[in-house]
Motif scaffolding. Structure first.
Motif, PDB file in Angstrom:
ATOM      1  N   ALA A 262      30.063 123.454  11.879  1.00 46.14           N
ATOM      2  CA  ALA A 262      28.752 124.016  12.210  1.00 46.14           C
ATOM      3  C   ALA A 262      27.655 123.548  11.265  1.00 46.14           C
ATOM      4  O   ALA A 262      26.468 123.769  11.525  1.00 46.14           O
ATOM      5  CB  ALA A 262      28.824 125.541  12.197  1.00 46.14           C
ATOM      6  N   GLY A 263      28.044 122.944  10.139  1.00 45.49           N
ATOM      7  CA  GLY A 263      27.066 122.491   9.165  1.00 45.49           C
ATOM      8  C   GLY A 263      26.421 123.619   8.389  1.00 45.49           C
ATOM      9  O   GLY A 263      25.241 123.548   8.038  1.00 45.49           O
ATOM     10  N   ILE A 264      27.199 124.677   8.101  1.00 46.56           N
ATOM     11  CA  ILE A 264      26.678 125.827   7.361  1.00 46.56           C
ATOM     12  C   ILE A 264      27.496 126.039   6.091  1.00 46.56           C
ATOM     13  O   ILE A 264      28.502 125.365   5.855  1.00 46.56           O
ATOM     14  CB  ILE A 264      26.689 127.104   8.220  1.00 46.56           C
ATOM     15  N   SER A 265      27.076 126.997   5.271  1.00 47.31           N
ATOM     16  CA  SER A 265      27.710 127.238   3.980  1.00 47.31           C
ATOM     17  C   SER A 265      29.015 128.018   4.129  1.00 47.31           C
ATOM     18  O   SER A 265      29.096 128.986   4.895  1.00 47.31           O
ATOM     19  CB  SER A 265      26.760 128.012   3.071  1.00 47.31           C
ATOM     20  N   ALA A 266      30.028 127.617   3.371  1.00 51.80           N
ATOM     21  CA  ALA A 266      31.330 128.284   3.366  1.00 51.80           C
ATOM     22  C   ALA A 266      31.494 129.055   2.066  1.00 51.80           C
ATOM     23  O   ALA A 266      31.499 128.463   0.986  1.00 51.80           O
ATOM     24  CB  ALA A 266      32.458 127.258   3.509  1.00 51.80           C
ATOM     25  N   GLN A 267      31.626 130.373   2.176  1.00 49.03           N
ATOM     26  CA  GLN A 267      31.698 131.245   1.009  1.00 49.03           C
ATOM     27  C   GLN A 267      33.087 131.860   0.889  1.00 49.03           C
ATOM     28  O   GLN A 267      33.581 132.496   1.820  1.00 49.03           O
ATOM     29  CB  GLN A 267      30.646 132.351   1.129  1.00 49.03           C
ATOM     30  N   ASP A 268      33.696 131.679  -0.267  1.00 45.64           N
ATOM     31  CA  ASP A 268      35.070 132.137  -0.477  1.00 45.64           C
ATOM     32  C   ASP A 268      35.125 133.619  -0.839  1.00 45.64           C
ATOM     33  O   ASP A 268      34.115 134.249  -1.177  1.00 45.64           O
ATOM     34  CB  ASP A 268      35.722 131.303  -1.583  1.00 45.64           C
ATOM     35  N   ALA A 269      36.331 134.144  -0.800  1.00 48.83           N
ATOM     36  CA  ALA A 269      36.582 135.568  -1.007  1.00 48.83           C
ATOM     37  C   ALA A 269      36.432 135.976  -2.468  1.00 48.83           C
ATOM     38  O   ALA A 269      36.519 135.161  -3.388  1.00 48.83           O
ATOM     39  CB  ALA A 269      37.987 135.915  -0.518  1.00 48.83           C
ATOM     40  N   VAL A 270      36.249 137.255  -2.655  1.00 47.39           N
ATOM     41  CA  VAL A 270      36.178 137.870  -3.980  1.00 47.39           C
ATOM     42  C   VAL A 270      37.504 137.729  -4.708  1.00 47.39           C
ATOM     43  O   VAL A 270      38.579 137.819  -4.107  1.00 47.39           O
ATOM     44  CB  VAL A 270      35.822 139.369  -3.833  1.00 47.39           C
TER      45      VAL A 270
ATOM     46  N   GLN B 182      40.508 128.230   8.071  1.00 45.75           N
ATOM     47  CA  GLN B 182      39.820 128.523   9.332  1.00 45.75           C
ATOM     48  C   GLN B 182      38.319 128.692   9.107  1.00 45.75           C
ATOM     49  O   GLN B 182      37.499 128.169   9.859  1.00 45.75           O
ATOM     50  CB  GLN B 182      40.407 129.788   9.971  1.00 45.75           C
ATOM     51  N   VAL B 183      37.976 129.435   8.071  1.00 43.71           N
ATOM     52  CA  VAL B 183      36.561 129.659   7.752  1.00 43.71           C
ATOM     53  C   VAL B 183      35.902 128.357   7.308  1.00 43.71           C
ATOM     54  O   VAL B 183      34.800 128.010   7.755  1.00 43.71           O
ATOM     55  CB  VAL B 183      36.420 130.740   6.663  1.00 43.71           C
ATOM     56  N   LEU B 184      36.567 127.634   6.436  1.00 40.50           N
ATOM     57  CA  LEU B 184      36.010 126.387   5.911  1.00 40.50           C
ATOM     58  C   LEU B 184      35.800 125.367   7.020  1.00 40.50           C
ATOM     59  O   LEU B 184      34.737 124.724   7.107  1.00 40.50           O
ATOM     60  CB  LEU B 184      36.950 125.831   4.838  1.00 40.50           C
TER      61      LEU B 184
ATOM     62  N   THR C 215      39.660 127.174  -4.751  1.00 40.70           N
ATOM     63  CA  THR C 215      38.426 127.282  -3.969  1.00 40.70           C
ATOM     64  C   THR C 215      37.641 125.979  -3.975  1.00 40.70           C
ATOM     65  O   THR C 215      37.192 125.496  -2.932  1.00 40.70           O
ATOM     66  CB  THR C 215      37.545 128.411  -4.549  1.00 40.70           C
ATOM     67  N   ARG C 216      37.460 125.422  -5.152  1.00 44.60           N
ATOM     68  CA  ARG C 216      36.655 124.198  -5.294  1.00 44.60           C
ATOM     69  C   ARG C 216      37.379 123.001  -4.688  1.00 44.60           C
ATOM     70  O   ARG C 216      36.746 122.146  -4.054  1.00 44.60           O
ATOM     71  CB  ARG C 216      36.374 123.941  -6.782  1.00 44.60           C
ATOM     72  N   THR C 217      38.684 122.926  -4.889  1.00 49.65           N
ATOM     73  CA  THR C 217      39.453 121.809  -4.345  1.00 49.65           C
ATOM     74  C   THR C 217      39.414 121.793  -2.825  1.00 49.65           C
ATOM     75  O   THR C 217      39.290 120.736  -2.201  1.00 49.65           O
ATOM     76  CB  THR C 217      40.912 121.870  -4.825  1.00 49.65           C
ATOM     77  N   LEU C 218      39.497 122.976  -2.219  1.00 54.68           N
ATOM     78  CA  LEU C 218      39.470 123.054  -0.767  1.00 54.68           C
ATOM     79  C   LEU C 218      38.123 122.617  -0.206  1.00 54.68           C
ATOM     80  O   LEU C 218      38.060 122.061   0.894  1.00 54.68           O
ATOM     81  CB  LEU C 218      39.783 124.483  -0.302  1.00 54.68           C
ATOM     82  N   GLY C 219      37.048 122.897  -0.949  1.00 53.68           N
ATOM     83  CA  GLY C 219      35.737 122.443  -0.501  1.00 53.68           C
ATOM     84  C   GLY C 219      34.722 123.517  -0.198  1.00 53.68           C
ATOM     85  O   GLY C 219      33.704 123.255   0.454  1.00 53.68           O
ATOM     86  N   PHE C 220      34.965 124.751  -0.667  1.00 54.87           N
ATOM     87  CA  PHE C 220      33.989 125.820  -0.458  1.00 54.87           C
ATOM     88  C   PHE C 220      32.696 125.534  -1.225  1.00 54.87           C
ATOM     89  O   PHE C 220      32.682 124.779  -2.198  1.00 54.87           O
ATOM     90  CB  PHE C 220      34.567 127.168  -0.894  1.00 54.87           C
ATOM     91  N   ASP C 221      31.624 126.181  -0.787  1.00 58.20           N
ATOM     92  CA  ASP C 221      30.318 125.988  -1.406  1.00 58.20           C
ATOM     93  C   ASP C 221      29.985 127.065  -2.430  1.00 58.20           C
ATOM     94  O   ASP C 221      29.100 126.874  -3.278  1.00 58.20           O
ATOM     95  CB  ASP C 221      29.222 125.999  -0.332  1.00 58.20           C
TER      96      ASP C 221
END
Length: 296
Positions: free
Chosen positions: A188-196, A180-182, A213-219
């Motif tokens: 929106a064209g903004i950065s997606a930051q994953d959880a701790v 959902q976040v990604l 995290t990387r496979t899904l596409g987070f930044d």
């Protein structure tokens, strides 16, 4: 420049001058001076003053600097915003955002403070922490609620608590929230930051988490301990092999244009638009990390 990178963001408690000083010398891309969870109620005023002084007069020039304020409905939010905006960080990190109207309210307040302080209106960026079921459901509207919003960051501990779920290292309980976040960030064209990843002693567990995290596409990813920084940075930095292949993809496309052909192949595979986009993304990341020099 490194400031363009948002691979790692490290929290530093606003109640500890020592931790704030130490954080300047680690290799994270973003440093988050915290006024919220890591500061007890009796230390809120002192922490706010310390963070203001640190950011306003001793801001690291090689890192992206954020200030995480207290809750949007807390007794501290007005004073936090006054101090945070006037300190001139790169961004303010908002905790537990659930509605776009909350972002718009904060946006308006920040504009008022910027104007009063002689700061160009719109200068202060926003990161919104998504930390509940409602926040995740509204992630897309939150991401587009203000032009100030440049990133969403998932907060897994609070999210799973709101779901009544058990938090595990494997993380299946946060998969849907991650998506959902990604998705909201990509639209929106903004950065997606994953959880701790909470267990900072478990490096193997962190490596497995980063694969997801990387496979899904987070930044990038928020970290809670300096020992996690290098692993996370490496995960979000293209390898030399990836860079070389991206260069070859774009070179093949240029050759195709010269030959006026719409069909281009490389190593026996057809090159399509998604491959071109992926190659350009990899080279942009590599350039930001100082591993590749863009073409003039």
């Amino acid at each position: 420049m490194k400031k363009q990178l948002k691979r790692t963001s490290l929290y530093a408690s606003g109640s500890s001058a020592a931790k704030m000083l130490e954080a300047r010398f680690y290799n994270q891309d973003c440093i988050v001076y915290d006024l919220e969870d890591s500061v007890s109620q009796g230390e809120k005023d002192a922490a706010r003053f310390l963070v203001y002084q640190t950011v306003r007069y001793h801001k690291p020039d090689n890192q992206y600097v954020l200030i995480r304020v207290n809750g949007l409905y807390s007794a501290y939010i007005e004073e936090d915003l006054q101090a945070a905006v006037r300190a001139r960080p790169d961004a303010i990190r908002l905790p537990k955002v659930e509605h776009p109207e909350e972002v718009q309210r904060i946006d308006q307040k920040i504009s008022e403070i910027e104007k009063a302080a002689g700061i160009p209106v719109g200068t202060t960026e926003l990161w919104c922490n998504i930390e509940s079921v409602l926040g995740a459901v509204n992630a897309q509207s939150i991401a587009t609620a203000s032009l100030r919003v440049v990133a969403l960051a998932l907060g897994a501990e609070d999210y799973t608590a709101s779901m009544g779920a058990l938090r595990t290292k494997a993380g299946p309980e946060i998969f849907y929230a991650r998506m959902q976040v990604l998705q909201a960030c990509r639209l929106a064209g903004i950065s997606a930051q994953d959880a701790v990843f909470s267990d900072f002693r478990d490096m193997e567990g962190l490596k497995e988490d980063l694969k997801t995290t990387r496979t899904l596409g987070f930044d990038g990813k928020t970290v809670i301990h300096p020992s996690q920084i290098d692993l996370v940075n490496a995960a979000f930095t293209p390898s030399k092999k990836e860079i070389r292949y991206a260069e070859r993809v774009l070179a093949a496309l240029r050759d195709g244009e010269k030959q006026s052909t719409g069909v281009v192949s490389l190593d026996g595979s057809m090159i399509d638009k998604p491959m071109e986009i992926r190659a350009k993304t990899i080279l942009a990341q590599a350039e930001a990390a100082g591993m590749w020099k863009g073409e003039d």
